[in-house]
Design a protein around this motif. Structure first.
Motif, short mmCIF file in Angstrom:
data_model
loop_
_atom_site.label_atom_id
_atom_site.label_comp_id
_atom_site.label_asym_id
_atom_site.label_seq_id
_atom_site.Cartn_x
_atom_site.Cartn_y
_atom_site.Cartn_z
N GLU A 2 -15.89 -4.69 5.70
CA GLU A 2 -15.17 -3.44 5.79
C GLU A 2 -14.53 -3.09 4.45
O GLU A 2 -14.09 -3.97 3.70
CB GLU A 2 -14.06 -3.54 6.85
CG GLU A 2 -14.56 -3.72 8.26
CD GLU A 2 -14.64 -5.17 8.67
OE1 GLU A 2 -14.77 -6.03 7.78
OE2 GLU A 2 -14.58 -5.45 9.88
N ALA A 3 -14.50 -1.80 4.14
CA ALA A 3 -13.81 -1.33 2.94
C ALA A 3 -12.33 -1.17 3.29
O ALA A 3 -11.97 -0.53 4.28
CB ALA A 3 -14.40 -0.01 2.48
N ILE A 4 -11.48 -1.77 2.48
CA ILE A 4 -10.05 -1.80 2.76
C ILE A 4 -9.31 -0.93 1.75
O ILE A 4 -9.65 -0.92 0.56
CB ILE A 4 -9.51 -3.25 2.67
CG1 ILE A 4 -10.33 -4.20 3.54
CG2 ILE A 4 -8.03 -3.30 3.03
CD1 ILE A 4 -10.31 -3.88 5.02
N ALA A 5 -8.30 -0.24 2.22
CA ALA A 5 -7.41 0.49 1.32
C ALA A 5 -5.97 0.08 1.61
O ALA A 5 -5.59 -0.07 2.78
CB ALA A 5 -7.57 2.00 1.51
N ALA A 6 -5.21 -0.14 0.56
CA ALA A 6 -3.78 -0.39 0.67
C ALA A 6 -3.08 0.85 0.14
O ALA A 6 -3.14 1.13 -1.07
CB ALA A 6 -3.37 -1.64 -0.10
N ALA A 7 -2.47 1.62 1.02
CA ALA A 7 -1.84 2.88 0.64
C ALA A 7 -0.38 2.63 0.31
O ALA A 7 0.43 2.35 1.18
CB ALA A 7 -1.97 3.89 1.77
N GLY A 8 -0.07 2.74 -0.97
CA GLY A 8 1.24 2.35 -1.48
C GLY A 8 1.02 1.24 -2.47
O GLY A 8 0.47 0.19 -2.13
N ALA A 9 1.40 1.50 -3.73
CA ALA A 9 1.04 0.56 -4.81
C ALA A 9 2.15 -0.43 -5.13
O ALA A 9 2.19 -0.99 -6.22
CB ALA A 9 0.66 1.35 -6.06
N GLY A 10 3.04 -0.67 -4.17
CA GLY A 10 4.13 -1.61 -4.39
C GLY A 10 3.74 -3.05 -4.11
O GLY A 10 2.55 -3.38 -4.01
N ARG A 11 4.74 -3.89 -3.93
CA ARG A 11 4.51 -5.33 -3.79
C ARG A 11 3.63 -5.67 -2.59
O ARG A 11 2.72 -6.49 -2.69
CB ARG A 11 5.87 -6.03 -3.67
CG ARG A 11 5.81 -7.55 -3.59
CD ARG A 11 5.15 -8.16 -4.82
NE ARG A 11 5.76 -7.72 -6.05
CZ ARG A 11 6.86 -8.24 -6.59
NH1 ARG A 11 7.50 -9.22 -6.00
NH2 ARG A 11 7.30 -7.78 -7.76
N MET A 12 3.88 -5.03 -1.44
CA MET A 12 3.07 -5.35 -0.26
C MET A 12 1.63 -4.93 -0.45
O MET A 12 0.70 -5.66 -0.13
CB MET A 12 3.67 -4.69 0.98
CG MET A 12 2.90 -4.98 2.26
SD MET A 12 2.69 -6.76 2.61
CE MET A 12 4.37 -7.20 3.05
N GLY A 13 1.41 -3.72 -0.97
CA GLY A 13 0.05 -3.25 -1.19
C GLY A 13 -0.71 -4.16 -2.14
O GLY A 13 -1.90 -4.45 -1.93
N ARG A 14 -0.04 -4.62 -3.17
CA ARG A 14 -0.68 -5.50 -4.14
C ARG A 14 -1.03 -6.84 -3.50
O ARG A 14 -2.10 -7.41 -3.75
CB ARG A 14 0.24 -5.70 -5.34
CG ARG A 14 0.53 -4.41 -6.10
CD ARG A 14 1.61 -4.57 -7.17
NE ARG A 14 2.02 -3.26 -7.67
CZ ARG A 14 2.87 -3.07 -8.68
NH1 ARG A 14 3.42 -4.13 -9.28
NH2 ARG A 14 3.19 -1.86 -9.08
N GLY A 15 -0.12 -7.35 -2.65
CA GLY A 15 -0.40 -8.61 -1.96
C GLY A 15 -1.58 -8.51 -1.02
O GLY A 15 -2.42 -9.41 -0.94
N ILE A 16 -1.66 -7.40 -0.29
CA ILE A 16 -2.77 -7.19 0.64
C ILE A 16 -4.08 -7.05 -0.13
O ILE A 16 -5.13 -7.54 0.30
CB ILE A 16 -2.49 -5.96 1.53
CG1 ILE A 16 -1.37 -6.30 2.52
CG2 ILE A 16 -3.75 -5.52 2.27
CD1 ILE A 16 -0.89 -5.13 3.34
N ALA A 17 -4.03 -6.39 -1.30
CA ALA A 17 -5.24 -6.27 -2.13
C ALA A 17 -5.75 -7.65 -2.53
O ALA A 17 -6.95 -7.92 -2.51
CB ALA A 17 -4.94 -5.42 -3.36
#
Length: 324
Positions: A2-17
């Motif tokens: 699956e293609a994943i997107a983390a919407a929000g470029a803060g700490r949580m988004g970076r961790g999920i990436a």
């Protein structure tokens, strides 16, 4: 994949990436905030640098070889706000991680609803807002639910999945399967304040603070007791499993004593403890407690758990050889 997107470029988004790129998924970190070109470039640089540093740290602590950093990093793309629509159009699952205000959530979900496919899952990583409060901000609402990650997201296995009243059960099933596929341990809980872990840990943290306040022990000794006693046991046994292990009757009587001795109802037993006592469901001794042990080889189960305790001792460097 699956293609994943983390919407929000803060700490949580970076961790999920980091989590999904590590597991082989293509990930786009999407900055939804409108910025000047210079500011957008700064955020892009900071985010990608942090992700690379996190991957290098994982290599340094033995999670992978340093040679794996570059190919994993190559799976992560960054999209500034003007690029968001194109980036999100192909995403199968989107994790929202914007600031914890209803205004920020409403703005983000309006944009995500418009820029994503109707069958793409939208999951909020909020730790404070319930899915039922947010679901109406997403169109169509059935594809929305909460997915509460515990920091650091790239190390802690647990993810609390909390669907709203209108969440399509197939969406919950898809997200749980996705998380299990990347090695996470998802648990499903109702839309209830505090989910599971924050609700449990808030009580423990407040009680630890009270112990300091009352002068019962030093902060250092309380933390030592937590690591080598409280945390040691609950790293092997779940909390309800632990009640069954020792016996619900022991907890029942301890609750009464603590309530009387400290003059507080903080330790009053919930009704389910009293109900289990009345039914004789007090744990391993009766083969039934919060969990069902009927037909289990209890001796083998106990040996397995004690072996896990021994492994924890070795991990903590606290195992000792016998004196002969």
């Amino acid at each position: 994949m699956e293609a994943i997107a983390a919407a929000g470029a803060g700490r949580m988004g970076r961790g999920i990436a980091v989590v999904f790129a590590y597991a082989g998924h293509p990930v786009t970190l999407v900055d939804l905030k409108t910025r000047t070109p210079d500011d957008a470039a700064r955020v892009r640089g900071e985010a990608m640098e942090e992700i690379e540093q996190t991957l290098s740290m994982l290599a340094a602590i033995g999670m992978m070889d340093e040679a794996a950093v570059a190919p994993i990093l190559a799976r992560v793309a960054f999209a500034a706000a003007p690029e968001a629509a194109d980036a999100l159009a192909g995403a199968d699952v989107i994790f929202e991680g914007v600031p914890e205000t209803k205004e920020a959530k409403a703005e983000a979900f309006a944009g995500l609803s418009a820029m994503t496919r109707a069958d793409a899952i939208i999951a909020s990583t909020t730790s404070t807002m319930l899915a039922d409060e947010l679901q109406g901000m997403v169109t169509p609402p059935g594809r929305f639910l909460n997915a509460h990650w515990l920091n650091p997201a790239f190390l802690v296995p647990l993810v609390e999945v909390s669907p709203g009243a209108g969440t399509d059960p197939a969406v919950t099933e898809r997200l749980v399967g996705l998380l299990e596929g990347i090695g996470k341990v998802p648990v499903v809980c109702k839309a209830s304040p505090g989910f599971i872990v924050p609700r449990l840990q808030a009580l423990a943290m407040n009680e630890a603070a009270r112990l300091v306040e009352e002068g019962v022990a030093s902060a250092e000794d309380i933390d030592k007791a937590t690591k080598y006693g409280f945390g040691f046991r609950f790293a092997v046994l779940g909390v309800l499993e632990f009640i069954d292990w020792g016996g619900g009757d022991i907890l029942f009587h301890a609750d009464r004593y603590m309530s009387e001795a400290l003059g507080t109802d903080r330790y009053a037993a919930p009704k389910v403890i009293e109900d289990n006592m009345a039914a004789g469901h007090i744990g391993l001794k009766t083969r039934r407690g919060f969990l069902n042990y009927a037909g289990m080889d209890v001796s083998a189960y106990q040996r397995e758990r004690l072996g896990a305790f021994a492994a924890m001792l070795k991990h903590l460097g606290a195992a000792r050889q016998p004196v002969l």
